[in-house]
Each structure stands twice: as C-alpha cells, then as structure tokens.
Design an enzyme around this catalytic site. Structure first.
Site, PDB file in Angstrom:
ATOM      1  N   LYS A   1      -8.287   9.102  -0.829  1.00  0.00           N
ATOM      2  CA  LYS A   1      -9.207  10.055  -0.198  1.00  0.00           C
ATOM      3  C   LYS A   1      -8.742  10.303   1.217  1.00  0.00           C
ATOM      4  CE  LYS A   1     -13.002  12.219  -1.466  1.00  0.00           C
ATOM      5  NZ  LYS A   1     -13.329  12.632  -2.848  1.00  0.00           N
TER       6      LYS A   1
HETATM    7  P1  NAD Z   1     -20.161  21.297  -1.055  1.00  0.00           P
HETATM    8  O1  NAD Z   1     -19.811  21.151   0.380  1.00  0.00           O
HETATM    9  O2  NAD Z   1     -19.700  22.507  -1.798  1.00  0.00           O
HETATM   10  O3  NAD Z   1     -21.767  21.247  -1.243  1.00  0.00           O
HETATM   11  C1  NAD Z   1     -22.560  20.239  -0.703  1.00  0.00           C
HETATM   12  C2  NAD Z   1     -24.032  20.636  -0.828  1.00  0.00           C
HETATM   13  O4  NAD Z   1     -24.829  19.573  -0.300  1.00  0.00           O
HETATM   14  C3  NAD Z   1     -24.397  21.880  -0.026  1.00  0.00           C
HETATM   15  O5  NAD Z   1     -25.398  22.622  -0.722  1.00  0.00           O
HETATM   16  C4  NAD Z   1     -24.986  21.292   1.269  1.00  0.00           C
HETATM   17  O6  NAD Z   1     -25.874  22.173   1.950  1.00  0.00           O
HETATM   18  C5  NAD Z   1     -25.712  20.074   0.708  1.00  0.00           C
HETATM   19  N1  NAD Z   1     -25.942  19.030   1.698  1.00  0.00           N
HETATM   20  C6  NAD Z   1     -25.085  18.590   2.651  1.00  0.00           C
HETATM   21  N2  NAD Z   1     -25.675  17.624   3.387  1.00  0.00           N
HETATM   22  C7  NAD Z   1     -26.903  17.437   2.864  1.00  0.00           C
HETATM   23  C8  NAD Z   1     -27.999  16.594   3.175  1.00  0.00           C
HETATM   24  N3  NAD Z   1     -27.941  15.763   4.211  1.00  0.00           N
HETATM   25  N4  NAD Z   1     -29.107  16.675   2.402  1.00  0.00           N
HETATM   26  C9  NAD Z   1     -29.183  17.539   1.373  1.00  0.00           C
HETATM   27  N5  NAD Z   1     -28.196  18.375   1.032  1.00  0.00           N
HETATM   28  C10 NAD Z   1     -27.083  18.324   1.774  1.00  0.00           C
HETATM   29  O7  NAD Z   1     -19.654  19.946  -1.745  1.00  0.00           O
HETATM   30  P2  NAD Z   1     -19.376  19.695  -3.294  1.00  0.00           P
HETATM   31  O8  NAD Z   1     -17.927  19.886  -3.543  1.00  0.00           O
HETATM   32  O9  NAD Z   1     -20.386  20.432  -4.097  1.00  0.00           O
HETATM   33  O10 NAD Z   1     -19.624  18.105  -3.385  1.00  0.00           O
HETATM   34  C11 NAD Z   1     -20.942  17.572  -3.547  1.00  0.00           C
HETATM   35  C12 NAD Z   1     -20.833  16.114  -3.942  1.00  0.00           C
HETATM   36  O11 NAD Z   1     -20.080  16.003  -5.167  1.00  0.00           O
HETATM   37  C13 NAD Z   1     -20.104  15.194  -2.949  1.00  0.00           C
HETATM   38  O12 NAD Z   1     -20.678  13.899  -3.031  1.00  0.00           O
HETATM   39  C14 NAD Z   1     -18.678  15.161  -3.496  1.00  0.00           C
HETATM   40  O13 NAD Z   1     -17.961  14.021  -3.065  1.00  0.00           O
HETATM   41  C15 NAD Z   1     -18.990  15.127  -4.978  1.00  0.00           C
HETATM   42  N6  NAD Z   1     -17.872  15.548  -5.827  1.00  0.00           N
HETATM   43  C16 NAD Z   1     -17.306  16.777  -5.686  1.00  0.00           C
HETATM   44  C17 NAD Z   1     -16.280  17.163  -6.547  1.00  0.00           C
HETATM   45  C18 NAD Z   1     -15.666  18.542  -6.493  1.00  0.00           C
HETATM   46  O14 NAD Z   1     -14.834  18.854  -7.360  1.00  0.00           O
HETATM   47  N7  NAD Z   1     -16.034  19.401  -5.535  1.00  0.00           N
HETATM   48  C19 NAD Z   1     -15.815  16.281  -7.525  1.00  0.00           C
HETATM   49  C20 NAD Z   1     -16.432  15.031  -7.662  1.00  0.00           C
HETATM   50  C21 NAD Z   1     -17.472  14.684  -6.808  1.00  0.00           C
END
Ligand code: NAD
Length: 418
Positions: free
Chosen positions: A110
């Site tokens: 990461k």
């Molecule tokens: P993103 O940045 O596209 O979206 C994050 C969302 O969370 C947004 O809607 C944001 O407003 C909201 N958010 C941020 N801080 C917050 C808080 N304090 N309280 C409530 N909501 C909050 O990110 P993503 O890619 O959708 O990732 C989301 C989660 O999924 C993370 O934990 C990431 O590690 C995990 N993840 C992502 C992927 C991927 O392919 N993008 C894969 C596996 C896991």
C-alpha cells in the site's frame, strides 16, 4: 495463549489481531508468525509541492511492501490527511491476506501521501503524484510492485503515475491498474469492487438460503465502491434505503432512486440534500433499522462505542477494516453475520489482476468476459470460505484469515524464504 481484542487498537494492531488468531489456530511456528506479521519493506518519502500561490508545502508519503511470497507486491495509493504509517501498514497487510484469499498471484502493498486532494488543483495533484512516483520508483516494477487507486486517487492519478514511471523505465502500462481505458485500463475495473460486493453477497445468500430481493440496505459512502455497490444491489432487487458521503446521508424507507441520487450527487456534489430522501447523519445511518449494512467509506466506523446500536443482521465490509476487532466479537456473539473486507471487497484486485494480465499480453478483454471471470473468482472464494467457516465453527473472517495465512505460509515454505 489466546489473544483478546482490546477496545482501542490501531489499524495495524487490528489487522495483526485477526492474523495472529489465524496463525495460532494453524499452529504456525513463532518465527514464521513473526515474519508474516511485519511488512517486508517500508519506505518513507518527502514530497515537496509547489502550490499554485508560489509557496512550497512539504508532504509526507509512504510505500509499504508487506509480503511478496505469492507474487509481485500489489496495492493502492491513498491521498488522505490521516494516512499515516500505521494505517498504510494495516492496508498493506490486508492486501497480502486479500490477494491470498481471492487467489490472485500477488502479494500485498500500500502507498499513501498525507494530503487533502479536494483542496488541491489538478496541476498540484499532477505534480505531487509525479514527485511521489519518482521517489518510490526504485521499488516499483511490472513484476515487483504494481499500484492502483484507493481513497482520494482515481484513474487520472494512475495515468500520471504510469507516465512518471514510464519516463524513467520506458512505456510500462502494467505498472499501475485502474488507469483510464484509453491508456490500457480494463473495462469493468472502475465498477469491480462494488460489483464484486454484490456478486459475493449474492453467492453467500445462495449458500445460506438468505432471500436477497427486497432486503433493506444502508450503504455508508457513495464514492467508487459505495455507488457501484448500490447500482449492483439494486439490480438484485435490493432496496437501498440510505447512503451517505463525508458530509452526511440521505434516507428513504421506501427506497432511494439510485440513478436519481447519483445524478444529484454529480450536480450538487453531496447526497445529504437529495430531494428524494430525508437528511441523516453518518452515525444515524449506521444505526438504521435495515437488514444489510454496508460500510463503504473509511476504517473503524463500527466500534464498541456504537456496536450496540447496529440493528442490521448482516454487515458487509465493502470498506477496509470498518469494524474493530472488539465490535466484531460482539457482532459474532449476537449472531450477526459479518462478511469481511478481505473477502467481499476483493473484486477490485481481481480485475486489477485481469488488467495487469491484459497489459502484459497487449490484449483487451470484452466487458462480459471481465464480469464473468470476476463472478467466478468471487463465487469460488465465498463458497470456499463459507465451507471452511462451517467446518471449523468460525466466523467468515476467521475462516478467511485462516485460508489466507495458510496459503501465504505455504508459499513461504515452498520458496524456502527461511
Ligand atoms: P472514494 O474516495 O471513491 O469514496 C469514499 C466515500 O467515503 C466518499 O463518498 C466519501 O465522501 C466518504 N467518506 C469519506 N470520509 C468519510 C467519513 N469520515 N464518514 C463518512 N463517509 C466518509 O473511495 P473508494 O474507492 O470508494 O473506497 C472506499 C473504501 O473501500 C475504502 O476503505 C477503500 O480502502 C475500500 N476499497 C476500495 C477499493 C477500490 O477498488 N476503490 C477496493 C477495495 C477496498
């Protein structure tokens, strides 16, 4: 001695807690447990950034390579003010266990830069991505360490990373996944994590006889993962009763229009004032009377402080480690099902694997092939872990960690690491 979860654990302590439980059940020798717990390599870099106003800001970045026994290190890059070394270590370790449980030939890594991307211009983001990439380039490589987007980064960030790396090593599209399709990105990659959540949940429902259509689902977060999970679960006839972003959420007991909501978010920039629902806080969303709760935003949102208010009987960890170990134990005692992060949100790394393979072969798959193969990977892993949990009397998380640790330990043994 069996380790017990503490109320307050750092992110890395939480992931380590689940890992050590599995290592203990597998009776791994102490030295092997110790070796698998710690990241193999950690790099801390300074990322100086010239702001548009002419001032220079010094940001801090990391790349942590946790374990590469099963293949090249693989893991996203996060741009977030709270992304410290402990968080990056936790996410790198989680990638090791995730790639193993979903069975793609990668290890875990990461990266992060501590910054607030929403407050930076496109020129500033471009420059900081290039400086960060140049600083960690000697660790990267198409068969060494491959990056991807995470919170605060996206396909454009990956295009800049690919270009910055290419200026040093020559054209290397396979150095990043999740890049724009025009630059060799895979069809279906953007939707893959959210879609994989829906495929995995549907398979778990099939195996356990849980009737999914009509179930009320609340999703915290409406970014990449949350919004694609909402779309895909709507296609399975679930009712999406609530969703949110960092500023708050929206709720409608009869179901939100997912298309209308995403259109609204696109124009208004936030979900809380969506006219088709009533405004709620993120805390209220987590405590809603619903069947399935999907934290899809950030880590540690369900802890001992609020676990008693969680009403959903199924918690689906679309985000990485959203449930603390102590809260996880309480949910298990209560008979709630937690479908864990390393299993259910692995769709992104599966399609990243497809993207990497397509780049190496200089060949593009059609979207139907990507989604069919993604479904096979998710179904196989969910079915294996479900069986293992039934046989061992374990939670799905316990079974997933056990399977992952066993696979990585076996690779270490076969390769003769020690
Ligand atoms: P993103 O940045 O596209 O979206 C994050 C969302 O969370 C947004 O809607 C944001 O407003 C909201 N958010 C941020 N801080 C917050 C808080 N304090 N309280 C409530 N909501 C909050 O990110 P993503 O890619 O959708 O990732 C989301 C989660 O999924 C993370 O934990 C990431 O590690 C995990 N993840 C992502 C992927 C991927 O392919 N993008 C894969 C596996 C896991």
């Amino acid at each position: 001695m069996t380790v017990q979860p503490q109320d307050r654990m750092s992110s890395f302590e939480s992931v380590t807690f689940f890992f050590r439980q599995a290592a203990e059940r597998l009776k791994l020798p102490d030295g092997i447990t110790e070796m698998l717990q710690w990241p193999w390599r950690e790099l801390k870099v300074v990322v100086p950034l010239r702001r548009d106003n002419g001032s220079v800001e010094v940001l801090h970045g990391f790349r942590v390579q946790h374990n590469g026994a099963r293949g090249p290190y693989k893991g996203g890059v996060r741009f977030h003010p709270n992304a410290d070394l402990d968080e990056v270590r936790a996410l790198a370790a989680l990638m090791t266990w995730k790639t193993a449980v979903i069975d793609v030939p990668f290890g875990g890594a990461k990266g992060a830069v501590q910054c607030s991307p929403g407050l930076l211009s496109q020129r500033e983001l471009n420059q900081l991505t290039r400086t960060y990439t140049q600083s960690i380039a000697h660790l990267l490589g198409v068969t060494r360490d491959i990056a991807a987007p995470d919170v605060g980064t996206n396909a454009q960030t990956m295009a800049w990373m690919m270009d910055a790396y290419g200026r040093i090593e020559g054209y290397s599209p396979a150095i990043v996944t999740g890049k724009p399709v025009e630059l060799g990105g895979s069809l279906g990659r953007e939707a893959a994590t959210g879609r994989g959540v829906a495929y995995g949940l549907a398979e778990w429902a099939r195996l356990t006889g849980y009737h999914l259509p009509g179930k009320r689902v609340a999703i915290q977060g409406s970014g990449n993962v949350g919004s694609w999970a909402a779309w895909s679960l709507r296609e399975l006839d679930c009712t999406i009763v609530a969703t949110s972003d960092v500023r708050g959420g929206t709720f409608n007991a009869r179901g939100l229009s997912v298309g209308g909501l995403l259109d609204h978010k696109g124009t208004a920039g936030a979900v809380a004032d969506f006219p088709g629902g009533e405004a709620i806080t993120n805390d209220e969303l987590l405590a809603l009377d619903c069947d399935i709760l999907i934290p899809a935003a950030i880590e540690n949102v369900i802890t001992v402080d609020n676990v008693d208010r969680i009403k959903a009987s199924v918690v689906v960890e679309a985000a990485n480690h959203p449930v603390s170990p102590a809260a996880d134990a309480i949910l298990f005692e209560r008979g709630a099902t937690v479908i864990p992060d390393l299993l259910i949100n692995a769709g992104g790394v599966v399609v990243s694997y497809f993207e990497w393979a397509q780049n190496i072969q200089q060949y593009r798959w059609e979207l139907d092939r990507v989604n069919d193969e993604l479904r096979k990977f998710m179904n196989r892993a969910v079915s294996d872990i479900h069986l293992r949990s039934q046989h061992g009397g374990l939670s799905l998380r316990g079974a997933a960690y056990e399977c992952a640790v066993e696979r990585v330990a076996r690779a270490v043994e076969l390769r003769g690491f020690v």
